[in-house]
Design an enzyme around this catalytic site. Structure first.
Site, mmCIF file in Angstrom:
data_model
loop_
_atom_site.group_PDB
_atom_site.id
_atom_site.type_symbol
_atom_site.label_atom_id
_atom_site.label_comp_id
_atom_site.label_asym_id
_atom_site.label_seq_id
_atom_site.Cartn_x
_atom_site.Cartn_y
_atom_site.Cartn_z
ATOM 1 N N GLU A 1 0.687 4.150 1.363
ATOM 2 C CA GLU A 1 0.827 4.833 2.659
ATOM 3 C C GLU A 1 1.823 4.098 3.554
ATOM 4 O O GLU A 1 2.677 4.723 4.196
ATOM 5 C CB GLU A 1 -0.530 4.920 3.377
ATOM 6 C CG GLU A 1 -1.619 5.597 2.578
ATOM 7 C CD GLU A 1 -2.437 4.618 1.741
ATOM 8 O OE1 GLU A 1 -3.530 5.022 1.316
ATOM 9 O OE2 GLU A 1 -2.008 3.472 1.498
ATOM 10 N N HIS B 1 0.877 -1.167 0.000
ATOM 11 C CA HIS B 1 0.000 0.000 0.000
ATOM 12 C C HIS B 1 0.918 1.221 0.000
ATOM 13 O O HIS B 1 1.934 1.221 0.709
ATOM 14 C CB HIS B 1 -0.869 0.032 1.242
ATOM 15 C CG HIS B 1 -1.869 -1.073 1.332
ATOM 16 N ND1 HIS B 1 -2.995 -0.966 2.110
ATOM 17 C CD2 HIS B 1 -1.925 -2.298 0.753
ATOM 18 C CE1 HIS B 1 -3.700 -2.080 2.012
ATOM 19 N NE2 HIS B 1 -3.067 -2.904 1.192
ATOM 20 N N CYS C 1 -2.064 0.385 7.347
ATOM 21 C CA CYS C 1 -1.233 1.538 7.004
ATOM 22 C C CYS C 1 -1.182 2.541 8.158
ATOM 23 O O CYS C 1 -0.118 3.052 8.503
ATOM 24 C CB CYS C 1 -1.761 2.201 5.746
ATOM 25 S SG CYS C 1 -1.546 1.182 4.274
ATOM 26 N N CYS D 1 -5.920 2.511 5.444
ATOM 27 C CA CYS D 1 -6.519 1.358 6.121
ATOM 28 C C CYS D 1 -5.862 1.189 7.490
ATOM 29 O O CYS D 1 -4.846 1.819 7.784
ATOM 30 C CB CYS D 1 -6.336 0.103 5.262
ATOM 31 S SG CYS D 1 -4.649 -0.531 5.225
#
Length: 154
Positions: free
Chosen positions: A62, A60, A93, A90
């Protein structure tokens, strides 16, 4: 931890760069997520989702930028940094971002809205995970961000 100069950053320009990265991810075969780290109103790092193309559930943008920031910036520099992300981080993250200690996180599409597109249960909100660590602000350019998800075949 909030720095009043964060309010003077060009939020729309930085968010639009995150959108460009999200579109690049989709074009590459990944999901529509893009993120930039901004310090002194200048993008210093950028990434997009690579979960599918790198076959790595951790990719991800992030989380990857939080990892890089922890390696490349000292804690004071990270506290002067804003993360702009096309969609609210999420819980995985946000958990990683706790260690990064960014001054602020700005998102376009909330995780509650993402759940509507993906037909998933809404997740824990990033502001809850980052409470007392980073200010979380959003939505910014919400309709443009939502369009990324409408265009994606969830």
């Amino acid at each position: 931890m909030s720095d009043p100069t964060f309010d003077e950053f060009d939020h729309e320009a930085h968010m639009r760069r995150a959108f460009e990265l999200a579109r690049e991810a989709v074009d590459r075969g990944d999901r529509p997520f893009g993120t930039v780290l901004v310090r002194d109103d200048t993008v210093i790092m950028a990434d997009s989702n690579r979960v599918v193309t790198e076959d790595d559930i951790r990719r991800h943008p992030e989380l990857h930028l939080a990892y890089r920031a922890c390696r490349e910036l000292d804690p004071d520099e990270r506290a002067e940094t804003v993360m702009y992300t096309s969609t609210e981080p999420c819980p995985m993250c946000a958990g990683g971002m706790v260690s990064a200690g960014f001054g602020r996180v700005v998102y376009s599409v909330g995780s509650d809205e993402l759940a509507e597109f993906t037909s998933a249960e809404p997740s824990v909100r990033s502001a809850e995970v980052l409470d007392g660590v980073s200010d979380v602000t959003g939505p910014v350019l919400n309709e443009e961000g939502r369009q990324l998800h409408r265009d994606f075949d969830w």
